[in-house]
Design an enzyme around this catalytic site. Sequence first.
Site, short mmCIF file in Angstrom:
data_model
loop_
_atom_site.label_atom_id
_atom_site.label_comp_id
_atom_site.label_asym_id
_atom_site.label_seq_id
_atom_site.Cartn_x
_atom_site.Cartn_y
_atom_site.Cartn_z
N ARG A 116 0.85 -1.19 0.00
CA ARG A 116 0.00 0.00 0.00
C ARG A 116 0.88 1.24 0.00
NH1 ARG A 116 -2.46 -2.45 4.51
NH2 ARG A 116 -1.65 -0.78 5.81
N TYR A 146 -0.49 -3.01 -7.88
CA TYR A 146 -0.38 -3.98 -6.78
C TYR A 146 -1.56 -3.99 -5.83
CZ TYR A 146 1.95 -7.07 -3.52
OH TYR A 146 2.26 -8.15 -2.74
N LYS A 183 -9.63 -2.58 -0.27
CA LYS A 183 -9.72 -1.57 0.80
C LYS A 183 -10.40 -0.28 0.32
CE LYS A 183 -6.87 -4.16 3.35
NZ LYS A 183 -7.29 -5.14 4.32
N HIS A 214 -12.63 -3.44 9.04
CA HIS A 214 -11.45 -4.24 8.71
C HIS A 214 -11.43 -5.45 9.66
CE1 HIS A 214 -6.75 -4.25 8.29
NE2 HIS A 214 -7.31 -5.07 7.43
N SER A 233 -3.06 -5.29 9.42
CA SER A 233 -2.53 -6.24 8.44
C SER A 233 -1.30 -6.95 8.99
CB SER A 233 -2.15 -5.50 7.15
OG SER A 233 -3.31 -4.91 6.60
N CYS A 269 -1.11 -9.34 11.18
CA CYS A 269 -1.14 -9.68 12.61
C CYS A 269 -1.91 -10.98 12.86
CB CYS A 269 -1.77 -8.55 13.41
SG CYS A 269 -0.67 -7.15 13.65
N ASP A 327 -11.00 -10.71 6.18
CA ASP A 327 -10.45 -9.35 6.10
C ASP A 327 -11.47 -8.23 6.30
OD1 ASP A 327 -8.17 -7.70 5.71
OD2 ASP A 327 -8.71 -7.35 3.63
N ARG A 330 2.01 -12.14 -1.60
CA ARG A 330 0.59 -12.47 -1.41
C ARG A 330 0.16 -13.70 -2.20
NH1 ARG A 330 -2.47 -9.08 2.26
NH2 ARG A 330 -1.10 -7.31 2.68
#
Length: 581
Positions: A56, A194, A203, A223, A245, A247, A270, A362
Site C-alpha cells: 500500500r 499492486y 480496501k 477491517h 494487516s 497480525c 479481512d 501475497r
Amino acid sequence: MAALCEPNSIHYCDGSLEEYHHLCQQMISQGTFIPLNNKLRPDSYLCRSDPHDVARVEHRTFICSQKQEDAGPTNHWIDPEEMRAKLKLLFQGCMRGRTLYVIPFSMGPLGSPLSALGVELTDSPYVVCSMRIMTRMGNPVWELLQTHDFVPCIHSVGMPLSKEIQDVPWPCNDEKYIVHFPESREIWSYGSGYGGNALLGKKCYSLRIASVMGREEGWLAEHMLIMGVTNPSGEKKYFAAAFPSSCGKTNLAMMTPSIPGWKVETVGDDIAWMRFGKDGRLYAINPEAGFFGVAPGTSTTSNPNAMLSLKKNAIFTNVALTDQQDVWWEGMTKTPPSHAIDWLGKAWTPESHEKSSHPNSRFTVSAQQCPSIDSDWENPQGVPISAIIFGARRSTTIPLVCESFNWQHGVFFGASMCSESTAAAEGKPGELRHDPFAMLPFCGYNMGDYFTHWLAMGKEKQESLLPRIYAVNWFKKNSKGDYLWPGFGENSRVLQWIFERVSGKGDGQKTPIGYVPTPNGLNIDGLTVTPQEMSNLLEVNREVWLQEQKEMKNYFTLFGNRFPPELAEELTALEARLHEL
C-alpha cells in the site's frame, strides 16, 4: 473515460472461465504470469511485481472530501477540484496501446440487501483476473446494474504504449495516486498495479468508501474477519475480529482449534459489513469472494486450511519459484529448497543474504476452495455477531484477553488500539503506531466522527443483544524476547473463554482495564505454559498502564472537537481505576 484514456480497445468482462483463461494465457505470453507445475498446483500462476510496487502507498492515498476537516487528521487531503484537475492530466491518454477492461462486480452475495455494486475500469489484465477471484464479477452483475446504483472505480497502471515504449511484465508508474471522493462515491487509482492499490473492490471500496456509506446509512464497514465458533455441544456463535494487516487475521479466521470438540469456520478473513437486524442483533456479511493473504509465515503448522485452499486456481505474487516449478516462501516449510529463483528473478539459496520472498508477498484464491468455509458464508441476511474482538501486535502491556465493561467501553478499546507495524504498511517494522479499530489507513472520513458513529450504533440498543467487545494480544513477550503464548491453534482457548463469557459463563475478574480470566479461568490443559507465564500474560501493571493512558490521552488530542466526550469520560475513568489499584 474511454475518450480521456484513449485505449486501443474496450472489453466488457463477462466473468467466464474462458475469459479468465484467455487473459492468463495473454499474461504468460507477455511475461507477467509464470505457470506453475500443473500436477503440483493446477491452474496456478506466479507473478513478480516491479520492486517499487510492492505494498500500500499510504502517503499517496487521498480522501478528497469537500471540506478538509471531514477527511480528518489521519487522512491525506487535497481539494477535490484541484485533485480532479491533476487526475485529468494524468489519465489523459494513459491507456494508449492497451485494452480498457470494464469489470462489473458485487461486494457481497449477489442480490443481498447488505451488498453493493461497483464497476472498475482498468488497463491491467492482472486486475481483471484478481477481481474475478476477489469479488462476484461478470454477467450476473450486468443484470443487477439495470436497477441498482454502483460505485465507479477507475484504475490505470499509468504506462501508455507506443513505438518507442514497449510493454514490460509489470507495468506501473513512479507517480502514484489512490484517490477517494466520498461525497460522489468515486475511486480513482493511478500508477500502481499492486493489491489494494489496483483491486479497487478491496480496501478502497470495501472500507474507505463503504465506511462513508455506512455512516450515512446506519451500518458499519470494518477491517474485520468473521468466524463461526462451535463448541463440543454443537452450539454455534459468530465473532468478528479486527487486527492490523499481518497480525494473524487470516490464520485466526481459518484456525484449526487445538482443543478437542471445538470447530472454527470461516466467513471472511479481512472485511465485515455489519447492520442491525429487525431482531436487534448485529448481522455481518463478508463483501469479498476470495482471500488476498500474506504468504510469508503461512504453513501447514500456522494455517493448514490456507495451504489446502492454495492447492489449485491460485495467483501468487512476489514469492519464490522452486526448481520443481512450484512456489515457496519463508516459513512455508521447515527445510527451505536448496535452490530457487527469488521474487526479484535472481538465483537464491538458503545461504543468500536476502529473503526469497517479499515480506508482503501475497496469494489470491477463491474463498470457495477453503476447507473451513462456513455453510452460511454467502447467506444474504448475514450471520449474527455475538462478540467483537480487537487485536494487535504488542510485545508488552496488553494482556492475552480482556473483556470490556459495556459497548461504550468496548468502543474505547477499538479507539485506543496500538500495534507494532509490519511489512504490509510503510514505515519501519516494529515501530509502535496507533491504529484505531485497525482502520487507520482505511477510514474514509474523520476518525473522530467514526468513533462517534460507533458509539451511536450501540445507543438505544438492548445491551443484552449487543455483541460483547474484547481485546486480545497473542504477541506478548518475556524479558528474553520469546513469545509467552504459543498462538495459532492454541488461540482457540481464548475463543473458548470468549464463547463462555457471551454465554453467561466463564470466570472473569475485574481489573481497571476490563475483565480478564481468573487464574483458572482459561483452559490450558495440555499446554506447557507455566503459572508464572500465565500471570505475565494476564497482568495489568499499574505503572505501565498509567503511561499507556497518558499516551492515549495525548494521541486523542489529534481529533480536537471531533473527539467524542464519551471516550474522554472513559479515559478519565481508566485513570481513576488505575490509581485505585
